[in-house]
Design an enzyme around this catalytic site. Structure first.
Site, short mmCIF file in Angstrom:
data_model
loop_
_atom_site.label_atom_id
_atom_site.label_comp_id
_atom_site.label_asym_id
_atom_site.label_seq_id
_atom_site.Cartn_x
_atom_site.Cartn_y
_atom_site.Cartn_z
N GLY A 18 0.83 -1.20 0.00
CA GLY A 18 0.00 0.00 0.00
C GLY A 18 0.86 1.25 0.00
N PHE A 19 0.21 2.38 0.01
CA PHE A 19 0.93 3.66 -0.05
C PHE A 19 1.86 3.82 1.17
CE2 PHE A 19 0.18 8.09 1.67
CZ PHE A 19 1.28 8.66 1.04
N ASP A 39 0.34 -8.58 1.30
CA ASP A 39 -0.68 -7.69 0.78
C ASP A 39 -1.54 -8.49 -0.21
OD1 ASP A 39 -0.52 -4.23 0.41
OD2 ASP A 39 -2.01 -5.43 -0.68
N GLY A 44 -3.61 -1.98 -2.68
CA GLY A 44 -2.18 -1.76 -2.85
C GLY A 44 -1.76 -2.16 -4.26
N ALA A 125 -1.85 0.30 12.95
CA ALA A 125 -2.16 1.59 12.32
C ALA A 125 -3.66 1.85 12.45
CB ALA A 125 -1.74 1.58 10.86
N TYR A 157 -16.20 3.21 9.26
CA TYR A 157 -14.73 3.17 9.20
C TYR A 157 -14.15 3.47 10.58
CZ TYR A 157 -9.99 4.49 7.74
OH TYR A 157 -8.63 4.58 7.60
N LYS A 161 -12.23 0.79 13.08
CA LYS A 161 -10.87 1.03 13.57
C LYS A 161 -10.85 1.17 15.10
CE LYS A 161 -7.69 1.36 10.85
NZ LYS A 161 -6.87 0.22 10.39
#
Ligand code: UDP
Length: 328
Positions: A18-19, A39, A44, A125, A157, A161
């Site tokens: 991913g980024f 991944d 990604g 994260a 979202y 999380k």
């Protein structure tokens, strides 16, 4: 290996293509660590890892993190896990609500379960989105989370999380599994795609292609953008800070800019003739969409734990993104 040349740390990065994951992989390899990325390439891209291709200290597996057997083996071979695999981007979240919830909760559940079996530290994260509509800016880690109703998809979202955070902290409290929960604020830089709604790559692409730059709402909402290279440095530093274990830590910059100002800045720096257009939220997303007016981190905890916080200024950040898109 003798004491003067200790074995390099072996990091496993979920969401490594991913980024943010790919920038973290590059950073850790440059620091002398060995990195394995896992991944499923759902959002990604393998091209994100081009610079590491053939590097003996880097390897990857294309798999869903929820494939327990695969993950168990990868966790076994790692010393530390950076768990970045998640469904991200407001557009993706609004358009694929089932996938968002299942991915975010399911992946974290498996990662923590496997890490706990092998007693491996996990850097989780999370996101500034969990603060939701709280207006008590800047956001401090012990502030309340203020989320909207469940009929509004966006909040799934933040909620998914938040469950990840609760679960990670529960593993720490109940099982003494070392975890660090990081709340990433708007992270930007080269290789970020605008496909899932992120504002900066979207504006840059629009400006370079001469298309209207689409500011949603009145453009007075603000964000603090931080450069991905500084964010990954902070994640790696938190991984090495013993005092960060069991903590929730904001990771971001506290330099604020409104989205209207960002549009002007991108237009100017890209030397673009694109008009700036204002698009109502209902048109951009869905009826009743809720945005947050301000989002700024209190970074004092991060600074006290690792001695710094992202500080690159927005002009430098925008310039790097423009250069990246021009090269492509
Ligand atoms: N935004 C915008 N135009 C776009 C994409 C996003 O004006 O083409 C706005 C969005 O409504 C929000 C801000 O830019 O107010 C940041 O959006 P992004 O999705 O990048 O991150 P968020 O902070 O919402 O998670």
């Amino acid at each position: 290996m003798n004491q003067l040349s200790p074995k390099p740390l072996r990091a496993l990065i979920t969401g490594g293509a991913g980024f943010i994951g790919s920038h973290l992989a590059e950073y850790l390899v440059a620091q002398g660590q060995t990195v394995h990325a896992v991944d499923d390439l759902s959002t990604g891209s393998i091209e994100n890892l081009d610079s590491l291709r053939g590097n003996p200290n880097f390897s990857h597996t294309i798999a869903d993190v929820r494939e327990e057997q695969t993950l168990a083996e990868l966790v076994d071979r790692a010393d530390i896990i950076y768990h970045l695999a998640a469904a991200v981007g407001v557009r993706l979240i609004v358009e694929s609500p089932v996938r968002t919830i299942e991915t975010n909760v399911g992946c974290t559940e498996v990662v923590l379960k496997m890490a706990n079996k092998k007693r491996k530290k996990v850097i989780v994260a999370s996101t500034s989105e969990v603060y939701g509509k709280n207006e008590l800016v800047p956001f401090r880690e012990d502030h309340d989370l203020v989320l909207g109703p469940t009929v509004k998809a966006r909040w799934a979202y933040a909620c998914s999380k938040a469950i990840d955070e609760f679960l990670a902290l529960a593993y720490w409290r109940a099982r003494r599994l070392p975890v660090v929960v990081t709340r990433l604020f708007n992270t930007v830089g080269p290789r970020q795609t605008g496909r899932y709604g992120m504002v900066l790559p979207t504006f840059v692409r629009q400006a370079l292609m001469g298309q209207p730059i689409t500011v949603f709402g009145d453009g007075k909402q603000s964000r603090c953008f931080s450069a991905v290279d500084e964010v990954v440095e902070a994640l790696a530093a938190l991984a090495e800070a013993p005092q960060a274990v069991g903590q929730v830590v904001n990771v971001g910059s506290d330099q604020e800019i409104t989205i209207g100002e960002l549009a002007e800045l991108v237009k100017e720096m890209a030397d673009s003739d694109s008009p700036i257009t204002y698009v109502p939220y209902e048109q951009a997303y869905a009826e009743g969409f809720e945005d947050m007016a301000r989002r700024m981190p209190d970074v004092s905890k991060l600074k006290s734990l690792v001695g710094f916080a992202p500080r690159k200024d927005i002009r430098g950040i925008v310039s790097a993104v423009i250069e990246h898109y021009r090269e492509r």
